[in-house]
Scaffold this motif. Structure first.
Motif, PDB file in Angstrom:
ATOM      1  N   VAL A  49       0.838  -1.196   0.000  1.00  0.00           N
ATOM      2  CA  VAL A  49       0.000   0.000   0.000  1.00  0.00           C
ATOM      3  C   VAL A  49       0.871   1.242   0.000  1.00  0.00           C
ATOM      4  CG1 VAL A  49      -1.968  -1.100   1.140  1.00  0.00           C
ATOM      5  CG2 VAL A  49      -0.206  -0.001   2.530  1.00  0.00           C
ATOM      6  N   PRO A  50       0.317   2.372  -0.458  1.00  0.00           N
ATOM      7  CA  PRO A  50       1.120   3.593  -0.514  1.00  0.00           C
ATOM      8  C   PRO A  50       1.322   4.289   0.825  1.00  0.00           C
ATOM      9  CG  PRO A  50      -1.070   4.000  -1.405  1.00  0.00           C
ATOM     10  CD  PRO A  50      -0.975   2.524  -1.128  1.00  0.00           C
ATOM     11  N   ALA A  51       0.428   4.047   1.812  1.00  0.00           N
ATOM     12  CA  ALA A  51       0.563   4.775   3.078  1.00  0.00           C
ATOM     13  C   ALA A  51       0.060   3.936   4.251  1.00  0.00           C
ATOM     14  CB  ALA A  51      -0.192   6.095   3.021  1.00  0.00           C
ATOM     15  N   THR A  52       0.817   4.018   5.352  1.00  0.00           N
ATOM     16  CA  THR A  52       0.435   3.381   6.607  1.00  0.00           C
ATOM     17  C   THR A  52       0.769   4.365   7.725  1.00  0.00           C
ATOM     18  OG1 THR A  52       2.595   2.320   6.798  1.00  0.00           O
ATOM     19  CG2 THR A  52       0.827   1.030   5.788  1.00  0.00           C
ATOM     20  N   PHE A  53       0.089   4.220   8.857  1.00  0.00           N
ATOM     21  CA  PHE A  53       0.335   5.167   9.937  1.00  0.00           C
ATOM     22  C   PHE A  53      -0.191   4.648  11.264  1.00  0.00           C
ATOM     23  CE2 PHE A  53      -3.351   6.233   7.450  1.00  0.00           C
ATOM     24  CZ  PHE A  53      -4.376   6.462   8.366  1.00  0.00           C
ATOM     25  N   ILE A  54       0.389   5.206  12.317  1.00  0.00           N
ATOM     26  CA  ILE A  54      -0.048   4.962  13.690  1.00  0.00           C
ATOM     27  C   ILE A  54      -0.664   6.259  14.167  1.00  0.00           C
ATOM     28  CG2 ILE A  54       0.681   4.478  16.054  1.00  0.00           C
ATOM     29  CD1 ILE A  54       3.048   2.861  14.752  1.00  0.00           C
ATOM     30  N   SER A  55      -1.966   6.197  14.449  1.00  0.00           N
ATOM     31  CA  SER A  55      -2.729   7.383  14.805  1.00  0.00           C
ATOM     32  C   SER A  55      -3.149   7.334  16.267  1.00  0.00           C
ATOM     33  CB  SER A  55      -3.976   7.451  13.918  1.00  0.00           C
ATOM     34  OG  SER A  55      -4.829   8.483  14.348  1.00  0.00           O
ATOM     35  N   TYR A  64      -0.383  11.722  14.199  1.00  0.00           N
ATOM     36  CA  TYR A  64       0.281  10.597  13.561  1.00  0.00           C
ATOM     37  C   TYR A  64       1.681  10.433  14.159  1.00  0.00           C
ATOM     38  CZ  TYR A  64      -3.724  11.158  10.681  1.00  0.00           C
ATOM     39  OH  TYR A  64      -5.026  11.267  10.268  1.00  0.00           O
ATOM     40  N   LYS A  65       1.782   9.503  15.101  1.00  0.00           N
ATOM     41  CA  LYS A  65       3.050   9.240  15.776  1.00  0.00           C
ATOM     42  C   LYS A  65       4.072   8.679  14.796  1.00  0.00           C
ATOM     43  CE  LYS A  65       6.107   8.641  18.911  1.00  0.00           C
ATOM     44  NZ  LYS A  65       6.996   9.757  19.133  1.00  0.00           N
ATOM     45  N   SER A  66       3.583   7.887  13.864  1.00  0.00           N
ATOM     46  CA  SER A  66       4.457   7.329  12.838  1.00  0.00           C
ATOM     47  C   SER A  66       3.663   7.234  11.549  1.00  0.00           C
ATOM     48  CB  SER A  66       4.938   5.943  13.259  1.00  0.00           C
ATOM     49  OG  SER A  66       5.705   5.357  12.223  1.00  0.00           O
ATOM     50  N   HIS A  67       4.363   7.356  10.456  1.00  0.00           N
ATOM     51  CA  HIS A  67       3.701   7.167   9.158  1.00  0.00           C
ATOM     52  C   HIS A  67       4.720   6.773   8.104  1.00  0.00           C
ATOM     53  CE1 HIS A  67       5.163  10.826   7.160  1.00  0.00           C
ATOM     54  NE2 HIS A  67       5.086  11.385   8.354  1.00  0.00           N
ATOM     55  N   PHE A  68       4.197   6.195   7.068  1.00  0.00           N
ATOM     56  CA  PHE A  68       5.000   5.865   5.888  1.00  0.00           C
ATOM     57  C   PHE A  68       4.174   6.279   4.683  1.00  0.00           C
ATOM     58  CE2 PHE A  68       6.060   3.307   2.259  1.00  0.00           C
ATOM     59  CZ  PHE A  68       7.436   3.318   2.255  1.00  0.00           C
ATOM     60  N   GLY A  69       4.748   7.091   3.797  1.00  0.00           N
ATOM     61  CA  GLY A  69       4.099   7.416   2.540  1.00  0.00           C
ATOM     62  C   GLY A  69       3.268   8.681   2.515  1.00  0.00           C
ATOM     63  N   PHE A  70       3.274   9.477   3.572  1.00  0.00           N
ATOM     64  CA  PHE A  70       2.527  10.736   3.556  1.00  0.00           C
ATOM     65  C   PHE A  70       3.284  11.771   2.740  1.00  0.00           C
ATOM     66  CE2 PHE A  70       0.173  10.417   7.912  1.00  0.00           C
ATOM     67  CZ  PHE A  70      -0.653   9.448   7.393  1.00  0.00           C
ATOM     68  N   GLY A  71       2.556  12.507   1.918  1.00  0.00           N
ATOM     69  CA  GLY A  71       3.129  13.644   1.214  1.00  0.00           C
ATOM     70  C   GLY A  71       2.979  14.895   2.058  1.00  0.00           C
ATOM     71  N   GLU A  72       3.478  15.994   1.530  1.00  0.00           N
ATOM     72  CA  GLU A  72       3.332  17.278   2.229  1.00  0.00           C
ATOM     73  C   GLU A  72       1.935  17.828   1.978  1.00  0.00           C
ATOM     74  OE1 GLU A  72       5.228  18.455   4.402  1.00  0.00           O
ATOM     75  OE2 GLU A  72       6.972  17.200   4.063  1.00  0.00           O
ATOM     76  N   PRO A  73       1.352  18.560   2.904  1.00  0.00           N
ATOM     77  CA  PRO A  73       1.936  19.012   4.160  1.00  0.00           C
ATOM     78  C   PRO A  73       1.764  18.006   5.311  1.00  0.00           C
ATOM     79  CG  PRO A  73      -0.203  20.030   3.915  1.00  0.00           C
ATOM     80  CD  PRO A  73       0.039  19.190   2.670  1.00  0.00           C
ATOM     81  N   LEU A  74       1.023  16.924   5.079  1.00  0.00           N
ATOM     82  CA  LEU A  74       0.742  15.966   6.153  1.00  0.00           C
ATOM     83  C   LEU A  74       2.020  15.327   6.692  1.00  0.00           C
ATOM     84  CD1 LEU A  74      -1.552  14.817   7.799  1.00  0.00           C
ATOM     85  CD2 LEU A  74      -1.889  13.078   6.044  1.00  0.00           C
ATOM     86  N   ASN A  75       3.016  15.158   5.836  1.00  0.00           N
ATOM     87  CA  ASN A  75       4.292  14.602   6.271  1.00  0.00           C
ATOM     88  C   ASN A  75       4.904  15.431   7.400  1.00  0.00           C
ATOM     89  OD1 ASN A  75       6.680  12.884   6.064  1.00  0.00           O
ATOM     90  ND2 ASN A  75       7.656  14.669   5.160  1.00  0.00           N
ATOM     91  N   SER A  76       4.828  16.756   7.288  1.00  0.00           N
ATOM     92  CA  SER A  76       5.416  17.645   8.284  1.00  0.00           C
ATOM     93  C   SER A  76       4.466  17.941   9.444  1.00  0.00           C
ATOM     94  CB  SER A  76       5.828  18.971   7.639  1.00  0.00           C
ATOM     95  OG  SER A  76       6.819  18.749   6.670  1.00  0.00           O
ATOM     96  N   VAL A  77       3.207  18.161   9.128  1.00  0.00           N
ATOM     97  CA  VAL A  77       2.227  18.548  10.142  1.00  0.00           C
ATOM     98  C   VAL A  77       1.921  17.386  11.078  1.00  0.00           C
ATOM     99  CG1 VAL A  77      -0.139  19.364  10.494  1.00  0.00           C
ATOM    100  CG2 VAL A  77       1.228  20.306   8.651  1.00  0.00           C
ATOM    101  N   ARG A  78       1.797  16.176  10.522  1.00  0.00           N
ATOM    102  CA  ARG A  78       1.593  14.933  11.276  1.00  0.00           C
ATOM    103  C   ARG A  78       0.296  14.911  12.083  1.00  0.00           C
ATOM    104  NH1 ARG A  78       6.071  14.395  14.882  1.00  0.00           N
ATOM    105  NH2 ARG A  78       5.220  12.389  15.410  1.00  0.00           N
TER     106      ARG A  78
END
Length: 175
Positions: A49-55, A64-78
């Motif tokens: 899958v393109p994205a996974t995360f721990i919410s 989002y304590k951890s994530h894989f595959g987030f683009g900006e701005p979600l990658n930075s904002v979390r």
């Protein structure tokens, strides 16, 4: 005298015991951690899958304590504010499996369907020892997808590993 409608999802999110459990983890607004990032990366690889995360579901946001595959701005904002699939996932101790978000009348109006293009979702609740659900371990795809039983089993296993990490941190903080 009319009764005031109370949204059951929001009521569940705002339960004081649940919110206290989220805070007790000490993980809100903390930086990413390699051990959890390894779990989200592994989930993405294993499920393809393109994205996974721990919410962690706080009162007014998902952090989002951890994530894989987030683009900006979600990658930075979390974090995201407003209704998300994670709000539905914390309502049970069972995985929430949605093959096509646009075909389900309950989920097609979740904002991330249009804002992020989420078309399928798999979320496993993260449950503390006292039974409080603090968030979820999630996978998303931008295409409809039939989640296989192996996908669900993988996510359950990774959610359990996540909870071991969280319990370790809580234990260290309390000890």
């Amino acid at each position: 005298m009319s009764k005031t409608y109370r949204d059951p999802i929001q009521t569940r999110i705002e339960r004081p015991q649940r919110l206290a459990a989220v805070v007790r983890t000490g993980l809100l607004d903390t930086p990413p951690e390699p051990s959890l990032d390894q779990l989200t990366a592994l989930a993405a690889q294993r499920l393809g899958v393109p994205a996974t995360f721990i919410s962690l579901v706080d009162r007014d946001r998902d952090f989002y304590k951890s994530h894989f595959g987030f683009g900006e701005p979600l990658n930075s904002v979390r974090q995201l504010e407003g209704r998300t699939f994670c709000h539905y996932a914390i309502g049970s101790d069972q995985p929430l499996v949605i093959d096509d978000t646009t075909r389900d009348p309950v989920y097609r109006d979740v904002p991330t369907v249009t804002t992020l293009g989420v078309r399928s979702y798999l979320g496993v609740p993260l449950v503390m020892e006292d039974g409080e659900v603090i968030g979820s371990f999630c996978a998303i795809d931008f295409e409809p997808r039939h989640w296989r039983s192996e996908d669900v089993a993988t996510m359950v296993e990774l959610a359990q590993a996540t909870m071991r990490e969280i319990r370790l941190r809580v234990g260290q903080a309390e000890g």
